[in-house]
Design a protein around this motif. Sequence first.
Motif, PDB file in Angstrom:
ATOM      1  N   UNK A 244      20.265 -64.539  34.849  1.00 26.81           N
ATOM      2  CA  UNK A 244      21.029 -65.454  34.104  1.00 26.81           C
ATOM      3  C   UNK A 244      22.006 -65.959  35.476  1.00 26.81           C
ATOM      4  N   UNK A 245      22.407 -65.151  36.414  1.00 25.25           N
ATOM      5  CA  UNK A 245      23.292 -65.375  37.453  1.00 25.25           C
ATOM      6  C   UNK A 245      22.608 -66.379  38.379  1.00 25.25           C
ATOM      7  N   UNK A 249      23.573 -70.252  39.346  1.00 22.58           N
ATOM      8  CA  UNK A 249      23.644 -71.083  40.558  1.00 22.58           C
ATOM      9  C   UNK A 249      22.716 -72.276  40.771  1.00 22.58           C
ATOM     10  N   UNK A 250      21.459 -72.197  40.241  1.00 28.04           N
ATOM     11  CA  UNK A 250      20.481 -73.287  40.169  1.00 28.04           C
ATOM     12  C   UNK A 250      21.055 -74.357  39.432  1.00 28.04           C
ATOM     13  N   UNK A 312      33.359 -74.613  41.136  1.00 25.63           N
ATOM     14  CA  UNK A 312      33.863 -75.684  42.166  1.00 25.63           C
ATOM     15  C   UNK A 312      32.968 -76.886  41.813  1.00 25.63           C
ATOM     16  N   UNK A 313      32.318 -76.850  40.922  1.00 30.61           N
ATOM     17  CA  UNK A 313      31.304 -77.927  40.732  1.00 30.61           C
ATOM     18  C   UNK A 313      32.061 -79.432  40.747  1.00 30.61           C
ATOM     19  N   UNK A 314      31.448 -80.452  41.347  1.00 31.47           N
ATOM     20  CA  UNK A 314      32.331 -81.625  41.638  1.00 31.47           C
ATOM     21  C   UNK A 314      31.282 -82.587  41.220  1.00 31.47           C
ATOM     22  N   UNK A 315      30.233 -82.601  40.387  1.00 34.75           N
ATOM     23  CA  UNK A 315      29.118 -83.572  40.008  1.00 34.75           C
ATOM     24  C   UNK A 315      29.603 -84.432  38.957  1.00 34.75           C
ATOM     25  N   UNK A 316      28.802 -84.818  38.099  1.00 33.15           N
ATOM     26  CA  UNK A 316      28.858 -85.301  37.002  1.00 33.15           C
ATOM     27  C   UNK A 316      28.940 -84.470  35.608  1.00 33.15           C
TER      28      UNK A 316
END
Length: 526
Positions: A244-245, A249-250, A312-316
């Motif tokens: 799951x980890x 990440x994907x 730290x995701x910075x997409x949509x």
Amino acid sequence: MVSPAPLSPDTVSQLQRQVRSQQEEIARLHHLMEKKEAEWEATKAALFEKFRLAIERQFGPSTEKYRIEQGDLLINEAEVAVDEEETDDDVDATTEPRQPAKRRSRGGRVVLPPELPRVEVFHELPEDARHCHEDGAKLKVIGKDVSEELHVVPARVEVIRHVRVKYGCPACEEGVQIAPAPAKLLPKSNASPTLLAYVATAKYQDALPLYRQSQIFARHGAEIPRNTLARWMVQVGERLMPLVKVLREHLLQSPLIHMDETTLQVNTEADRPASATSYMWLQRGGPPGQQVVLFDYDASRAGRVPVRLLGDYAGRLVTDGYEGYAEVVRQNGITHAGCWAHARRRFVEAQKVQPKGKTGKADWALNQIRKLYAVEKQAKALEPGARQALREQKSRPLITQLRTWLDKSLTQVLPKSVLGKALHYLNGQWQRLTRFLDDGLIPLDNNPVENAIRPFVVGRKNWLFSHTPSGAQASASIYSLIETAKANGLSPYNYLQFVFETLPTLGEDDDLDTLLPWRWKDTLPA
């Protein structure tokens, strides 16, 4: 008779002031009564709408399909002037000719899938019947008549015995050697990968509670207590955590992520009553053919949970109107888009409380949203750049008309009515709802994640709650693998069996990427 003495000017003036004061007080009381009557009428109307909506939810069809024909949408509609501003090109662009509905045949045989294995059973004439009745000549084969029937082999429970032969030296009786034991997902368990995959698929995809599975196994001669099945599932979920980890990440490399959450009850959780509401959070994203669906348990619905899940995701990010996502959006600079399906749903409810046979503002809004979805249907197969260009040409004029209508309607409808709530929701979410116009990657709604969360909601109606937080998190891990397999067009059972057989054979330094669905088998292109 003595006439009264004339009043002095000061007295007259004082009396006039008293009269004016009383008139003003009477007017104020009249105004207050009118205000109260209006409030009572509004409250009565709101209660009546709630009653009709409750009746509709209880006894009406559970569908959000639009029930008004397009030709009747603008009859008696006050906003007809707004719709008349459409050009002929706009109407032609968003209105497609209706295809005649394909009639569903009733009865008759179902065509059996060609990919199913076939077992041929030959039916021959007896030897003495293979001669002509007229001249006695021997008959020749001139063809075959083939008919098919669907056959099911019931589940069969069997025991696999792993026999490891020992070898030793007959002379010195030293150096006994034996083949290594096969790697097992649960080393101290007697459950095979096939059995574990079967139980997990039955519970988490088919919503079959463990106590019913225990009864089914008993009918096949295998007594497996429910608590044993539950312990297996918790242990399986824990073993799946590393995979799951890798999936997470994907997921976080995806340009766009959908998120949603739903309620869950956990009975034994530290410092919380059994009746407390917990939550199962869901994320979905990834490129075509590499979709990832992740479930995650948390006792809270606070904004800190999306912060933890997104890192730290910075997409949509596409969500419903819940404000709990605002913190992570602000911290990471995420592009936050809304869901038109949620906005539409509120107008569907407003339509349900309208008088039968009448059309109104809810119908006009639903028709406009329908046109937006018609554009999206045309843009489905386009690249993001071409999709954005099509939206600029066809969707933006529809949004402009909807904004003009919304500004006008907000002043005409009671805020607490069902329609008023729909209008205020649309107004409050406007910036997020219109973000799709400027980005071809952003979809119109959050339906992909809602479709993935639906099996969990269906299952919750059967098994009702989780006993412990560890059980809830284990369930989240198994749900993640099953829904990820389904999102990529794979069989959940076959994928789980592959993972349960392969995972124990991998060492600490082995790459878990080999267990990803698209590394195991070809997945859907979209």
